[in-house]
Write an enzyme that holds these catalytic residues in place. Structure first.
Site, PDB file in Angstrom:
ATOM      1  N   ASP A  32       7.793  39.654   9.160  1.00 13.79           N
ATOM      2  CA  ASP A  32       6.388  39.996   8.954  1.00 13.79           C
ATOM      3  C   ASP A  32       5.500  39.476  10.080  1.00 13.79           C
ATOM      4  O   ASP A  32       5.139  38.300  10.099  1.00 13.79           O
ATOM      5  CB  ASP A  32       5.933  39.389   7.614  1.00 13.79           C
ATOM      6  CG  ASP A  32       4.482  39.686   7.312  1.00 13.79           C
ATOM      7  OD1 ASP A  32       3.903  39.010   6.438  1.00 13.79           O
ATOM      8  OD2 ASP A  32       3.917  40.600   7.953  1.00 13.79           O
ATOM      9  N   ASP A 213       1.412  45.044  12.306  1.00 15.34           N
ATOM     10  CA  ASP A 213       1.920  44.306  11.156  1.00 15.34           C
ATOM     11  C   ASP A 213       3.174  44.939  10.570  1.00 15.34           C
ATOM     12  O   ASP A 213       3.097  45.914   9.813  1.00 15.34           O
ATOM     13  CB  ASP A 213       0.824  44.222  10.076  1.00 15.34           C
ATOM     14  CG  ASP A 213       1.263  43.377   8.886  1.00 15.34           C
ATOM     15  OD1 ASP A 213       0.468  43.233   7.952  1.00 15.34           O
ATOM     16  OD2 ASP A 213       2.408  42.882   8.905  1.00 15.34           O
TER      17      ASP A 213
HETATM   18  N1  LIG Z   1       1.734  41.363   6.143  1.00 15.03           N
HETATM   19  C1  LIG Z   1       1.937  42.038   4.844  1.00 15.03           C
HETATM   20  C2  LIG Z   1       2.922  41.264   4.039  1.00 15.03           C
HETATM   21  O1  LIG Z   1       4.201  41.248   4.650  1.00 15.03           O
HETATM   22  C3  LIG Z   1       3.071  41.814   2.658  1.00 15.03           C
HETATM   23  S1  LIG Z   1       3.904  40.607   1.650  1.00 15.03           S
HETATM   24  C4  LIG Z   1       4.910  41.576   0.655  1.00 15.03           C
HETATM   25  C5  LIG Z   1       4.488  41.824  -0.648  1.00 15.03           C
HETATM   26  C6  LIG Z   1       5.318  42.589  -1.484  1.00 15.03           C
HETATM   27  C7  LIG Z   1       6.519  43.127  -1.009  1.00 15.03           C
HETATM   28  C8  LIG Z   1       6.898  42.874   0.305  1.00 15.03           C
HETATM   29  C9  LIG Z   1       6.092  42.119   1.147  1.00 15.03           C
HETATM   30  C10 LIG Z   1       1.695  42.106   2.071  1.00 15.03           C
HETATM   31  O2  LIG Z   1       1.358  43.462   2.250  1.00 15.03           O
HETATM   32  C11 LIG Z   1       0.540  43.561   3.428  1.00 15.03           C
HETATM   33  C12 LIG Z   1       0.621  42.189   4.055  1.00 15.03           C
HETATM   34  O3  LIG Z   1       0.748  41.418   2.877  1.00 15.03           O
END
Ligand SMILES: N[C@H]1[C@H](O)[C@@H](Sc2ccccc2)[C@@H]2OC[C@H]1O2
Length: 325
Positions: A32, A213
């Site tokens: 991420d 992102d």
């Molecule tokens: N940067 C992103 C992050 O990775 C995800 S966390 C996530 C939540 C559920 C399932 C998988 C990942 C969330 O959505 C947008 C932003 O925050």
């Protein structure tokens, strides 16, 4: 050192999961670039919240960081929290001998339900890591001094495995040249300024301040650009019920073009015809949605899977490199 790890798409390319060795145990993590915590489902996570997930057991080789905690909430209102260990983490052969591993003691329902996802590996700037009382470094920041080149590249693909490479640029993974743009790091994101958007040779307006992102599934664009785009798709509507723009699945969905660093890049219309919006399969949910309430544009996986992107800290000023796949 350098290395490469597969990025395996979940259904509908909702997210991409990569196998990572954490304390010698393999977990599938969501890399991420929009956050900076490496957190994992663990033997400390209540069984009611962790069935179906691979779990990190800190007892094997983890060194507890006594009194350290973490608590993260994401843009989509999901979240998790827990305690912290130092342990060996290996990604595609790249080894962090002592990486902060954030073991979850609580996770939100979105994470409970996605049983393929065993946690997140943050690749944003460590300035937004949530560990207290002492902030910890991301995997990339932990290893970057040992990498052949202080960079990683992202090559996500539609419906098939892509890769995250650390320490080198594989020139076979992109076409044309790489266009670099400066990155603003004050919010802790890989943030940059994107330019004009077009579809069907019509101007949609300027995209402006955006973040790259990998953890966000869709593209969240300025409302003016989004509505100008859907004005090109007959039968499209912004549906409160569906939670965004939908259109007939058999509609002609135009390619989306965006200027970055003076070069034009294309997201194929088929990537923007994202998923069925209902069980009938008649209406489909758009891969472009408005960035209402977010405050900036998010270029997530729908955009990234058309690109080869270099996340570059080889110089004191971080930069992003974009090329077509
Ligand atoms: N940067 C992103 C992050 O990775 C995800 S966390 C996530 C939540 C559920 C399932 C998988 C990942 C969330 O959505 C947008 C932003 O925050």
């Amino acid at each position: 050192q350098s290395g490469s790890v597969a990025a395996n798409p979940e259904q509908y390319d909702e997210s991409y999961l990569c196998p990572v060795q954490v304390g010698g145990q393999t977990l599938n993590l969501d890399f991420d670039t929009g956050s900076a915590d490496l957190w994992v489902f663990s033997t400390l996570t209540p069984a009611s919240e962790s069935t179906g997930h691979a779990k990190y057991n800190p007892k094997t080789s983890g060194k507890a960081k006594s009194g350290y905690t973490w608590n993260i909430s994401y843009g989509d209102n999901s979240g998790a929290s827990g305690t912290v260990y130092a342990d060996k983490v290996v990604v595609g052969g790249v080894t962090a001998t002592s990486q902060a591993v954030e073991a979850a003691t609580s996770v939100s329902t979105q994470f409970m339900q996605d049983t393929d996802n065993d946690g997140l590996l943050g690749l944003a700037f460590s300035t937004i890591n949530t560990v207290q009382p002492q902030q910890q470094t991301t995997f990339f920041d932990t290893v970057k001094g040992t990498l052949a080149k202080k960079l990683f590249t992202v090559d996500l693909k539609a419906g098939t495995a892509g890769t995250y490479d650390f320490g080198y640029i594989d020139n076979s993974k992109y076409s044309g040249t790489i266009t670099y743009v400066p990155v603003k790091t004050t919010n802790g994101f890989w943030e940059f300024t994107a330019g004009a958007a077009t579809a069907n040779n019509r101007s949609l307006g300027s995209v402006g301040d955006a973040i790259a992102d990998t953890g966000t599934t869709l593209m969240y664009l300025p409302t003016a650009v989004t509505s100008a785009y859907y004005a090109q798709i007959s039968g499209s509507t912004n549906s409160a019920d569906a939670g965004g723009y939908i259109f007939p699945c058999d509609a002609d969905v135009p390619d989306f073009h965006i200027a970055i660093g003076g070069k034009s890049f294309t997201v194929p219309g088929e990537y923007i015809n994202f998923t069925p919006a209902d069980n009938s399969g008649e209406q489909c949910f758009g891969g472009i949605q408005p960035n209402t309430g977010i405050g900036f544009t998010i270029l997530g996986d729908v955009f990234l899977k058309a690109m080869f992107v270099v996340f570059d800290q080889t110089t004191s000023a971080p930069r992003l490199g974009f090329a077509a796949q």
